[in-house]
Design an enzyme around this catalytic site. Structure first.
Site, PDB file in Angstrom:
ATOM      1  N   ARG A 162      -0.592  13.215  69.714  1.00  0.00           N
ATOM      2  CA  ARG A 162      -0.748  12.557  71.012  1.00  0.00           C
ATOM      3  C   ARG A 162      -1.367  13.402  72.113  1.00  0.00           C
ATOM      4  O   ARG A 162      -1.775  12.867  73.138  1.00  0.00           O
ATOM      5  CB  ARG A 162       0.616  12.017  71.479  1.00  0.00           C
ATOM      6  CG  ARG A 162       1.049  10.804  70.684  1.00  0.00           C
ATOM      7  CD  ARG A 162       2.512  10.478  70.922  1.00  0.00           C
ATOM      8  NE  ARG A 162       3.358  11.474  70.276  1.00  0.00           N
ATOM      9  CZ  ARG A 162       4.690  11.397  70.183  1.00  0.00           C
ATOM     10  NH1 ARG A 162       5.324  10.381  70.734  1.00  0.00           N
ATOM     11  NH2 ARG A 162       5.380  12.318  69.572  1.00  0.00           N
TER      12      ARG A 162
ATOM     13  N   ARG B 270      -4.762   5.411  67.333  1.00  0.00           N
ATOM     14  CA  ARG B 270      -3.437   4.845  67.124  1.00  0.00           C
ATOM     15  C   ARG B 270      -3.334   3.460  67.774  1.00  0.00           C
ATOM     16  O   ARG B 270      -2.756   2.528  67.207  1.00  0.00           O
ATOM     17  CB  ARG B 270      -2.363   5.758  67.699  1.00  0.00           C
ATOM     18  CG  ARG B 270      -0.974   5.355  67.220  1.00  0.00           C
ATOM     19  CD  ARG B 270       0.088   6.230  67.821  1.00  0.00           C
ATOM     20  NE  ARG B 270       0.487   5.729  69.119  1.00  0.00           N
ATOM     21  CZ  ARG B 270       1.712   5.798  69.610  1.00  0.00           C
ATOM     22  NH1 ARG B 270       2.653   6.380  68.915  1.00  0.00           N
ATOM     23  NH2 ARG B 270       2.008   5.308  70.778  1.00  0.00           N
TER      24      ARG B 270
ATOM     25  N   ASP C  57       3.694  11.133  57.526  1.00  0.00           N
ATOM     26  CA  ASP C  57       5.000  11.507  58.055  1.00  0.00           C
ATOM     27  C   ASP C  57       5.912  11.876  56.902  1.00  0.00           C
ATOM     28  O   ASP C  57       5.679  11.449  55.764  1.00  0.00           O
ATOM     29  CB  ASP C  57       5.605  10.357  58.866  1.00  0.00           C
ATOM     30  CG  ASP C  57       6.708  10.883  59.768  1.00  0.00           C
ATOM     31  OD1 ASP C  57       6.384  11.488  60.803  1.00  0.00           O
ATOM     32  OD2 ASP C  57       7.894  10.735  59.418  1.00  0.00           O
TER      33      ASP C  57
ATOM     34  N   TYR D 208      17.984  12.004  57.709  1.00  0.00           N
ATOM     35  CA  TYR D 208      17.481  10.764  58.318  1.00  0.00           C
ATOM     36  C   TYR D 208      18.009   9.533  57.590  1.00  0.00           C
ATOM     37  O   TYR D 208      18.294   8.501  58.202  1.00  0.00           O
ATOM     38  CB  TYR D 208      15.946  10.758  58.314  1.00  0.00           C
ATOM     39  CG  TYR D 208      15.349  11.692  59.340  1.00  0.00           C
ATOM     40  CD1 TYR D 208      15.210  11.304  60.664  1.00  0.00           C
ATOM     41  CD2 TYR D 208      14.934  12.968  58.990  1.00  0.00           C
ATOM     42  CE1 TYR D 208      14.671  12.160  61.617  1.00  0.00           C
ATOM     43  CE2 TYR D 208      14.389  13.837  59.926  1.00  0.00           C
ATOM     44  CZ  TYR D 208      14.268  13.424  61.242  1.00  0.00           C
ATOM     45  OH  TYR D 208      13.740  14.277  62.177  1.00  0.00           O
TER      46      TYR D 208
END
Ligand code: CP3
Length: 355
Positions: free
Chosen positions: A32, A41, A78, A155
């Site tokens: 970003r 994006r 990711d 996660y």
């Protein structure tokens, strides 16, 4: 090295072969802080759609190389693609980070977890690797990556990011066998995934153990490092036309460098809290080191960034085996001129250490 690369400095440094200067890349180098990333994006719709579209993933992987003289490219994807392929339903909610629709809660959830076939279930990643490799035209090597079994498990059990890791640690303490079953499945999934990336063209692979450092020393060895070692043993790093260097990064792992250096990885990633001079003394000739500037140092003005780069290069000292990087990912609002100052400083100040 026979790989038709125009710049193989990064691979050579990881394998502790002589280099003319210290190579540099940056965790989250596609992201970003680049307006062109935000534009791509936005076109893709959201972050996961960007990851799942090989053409767009390729485009953003190459973007930072157009601006800065990085010595490696890293696959844009990711670490949470594996749990998603296991059926947990990954989504990113704005401002809250990653989330799973179906987190792991019971023994039955663990038992029914599949080991994904990377080519079938993660084909979009493997296609991105081939496409990026092709479009790089040998400019710099391509890094493939995965999360470590332990980090993925955090996660999957927490259902997203966490501060205390209370759910996953409770499972670890109350049901260690179940935890081991899950980690074993993850180790096989991670190894298959990395092997598929290597087959598709990844020229080095990195294991991100972002949350290993949240464990006690005993638990780190039992639940994190053991599975990083298992992944390493399952990797086909000699199967293609070159040796594929492997990197293990445990954030908060500074206490365990000797143990990490004995797991078969070629290099260790260092966070910024670790002293790179002492780290080198501790691991000796066993592994190369990657790191380790504080990502927040990039908020300082370019002259200060250059000075901080100089300190790290001097601390590592003479000889090969150092890949310059941040100690963790770059933050979204960093000034791009400061990134340029870092990259140029590494290239300008490091040759003296390789004479
Ligand atoms: O380094 C690179 O340029 C390669 C791409 C990469 C991303 N994530 C892109 C990304 C890599 C190697 C990762 C790994 C990753 N993902 C890790 C391990 C590395 C680390 O940071 O310790 C972890 C823990 C994740 C999980 C994850 N994905 C988090 C916590 C977040 C942040 C959420 C947020 O809103 O900040 C992500 C999203 C993510 N992954 C982004 C990028 C560029 C930002 C997404 C966006 O564009 O909004």
């Amino acid at each position: 090295m026979t790989n038709n690369l125009k710049n193989d400095t990064f691979l050579r440094a990881l394998l502790r072969e002589p280099v003319d200067y210290t190579p540099v890349w940056m965790m989250r180098q596609a992201g970003r802080y680049l307006p062109e990333y935000r534009e791509t994006r936005a076109k893709a719709g959201d972050f996961m759609s960007l990851c799942m579209n090989p053409e767009r993933a390729c485009e953003v992987t190459l973007q930072p190389l157009e601006r800065f003289a990085f010595d490696a490219a890293i696959l844009f994807s990711d670490i949470l693609t594996i749990p998603d392929a296991m059926g947990l339903g990954l989504y990113f909610s704005e401002g809250e980070g990653p989330k799973f629709r179906k987190p792991i809660m019971t023994a039955a959830d663990v038992e029914k977890l599949p080991v994904p076939d990377p080519v079938i279930d993660l084909g979009y990643v493997i296609d991105a690797v081939s496409l990026i490799r092709k479009n790089l035209h040998g400019r710099v090597p391509l890094i493939g990556f995965s999360g470590s079994p332990w980090t993925l498990a955090t996660y999957m059990v927490e259902g997203g990011s966490s501060k205390s890791f209370q759910k996953v640690k409770s499972m670890m303490y109350e049901k260690p066998k179940l935890m081991h079953t899950m980690l074993d499945k993850l180790a096989h999934s991670v190894a298959a995934y990395l092997n598929a990336q290597i087959e598709a063209g990844a020229q080095a692979v990195m294991l991100f153990d972002t949350w290993g450092g949240m464990l006690s020393s005993e638990d780190y060895h039992e639940f994190s490092l053991n599975y990083a070692r298992q992944v390493r043993q399952l990797l086909n790093t000699d199967s293609v036309d070159q040796q594929i260097p492997t990197v293990l990064f445990t954030k908060g792992g500074g206490l365990w460098l000797e143990a990490m250096a004995n797991t078969g990885y070629d290099a260790l990633g260092l966070d910024w809290q670790t002293d790179i001079k002492l780290a080198r003394e501790r691991v000796g000739d066993k592994v190369a080191l990657q790191g380790n500037m504080d990502p927040i140092a990039l908020y300082a003005e370019p002259a200060v960034v250059r000075e901080k780069v100089g300190v790290i290069l001097e601390k590592y000292g003479h000889g090969t085996g150092h890949v310059f990087n941040l100690g963790h990912g770059i933050l979204p609002d960093v000034n791009r001129d400061h990134v340029r100052a870092m990259v140029n400083a590494v290239h300008e100040l490091s040759p003296q250490y390789h004479l």
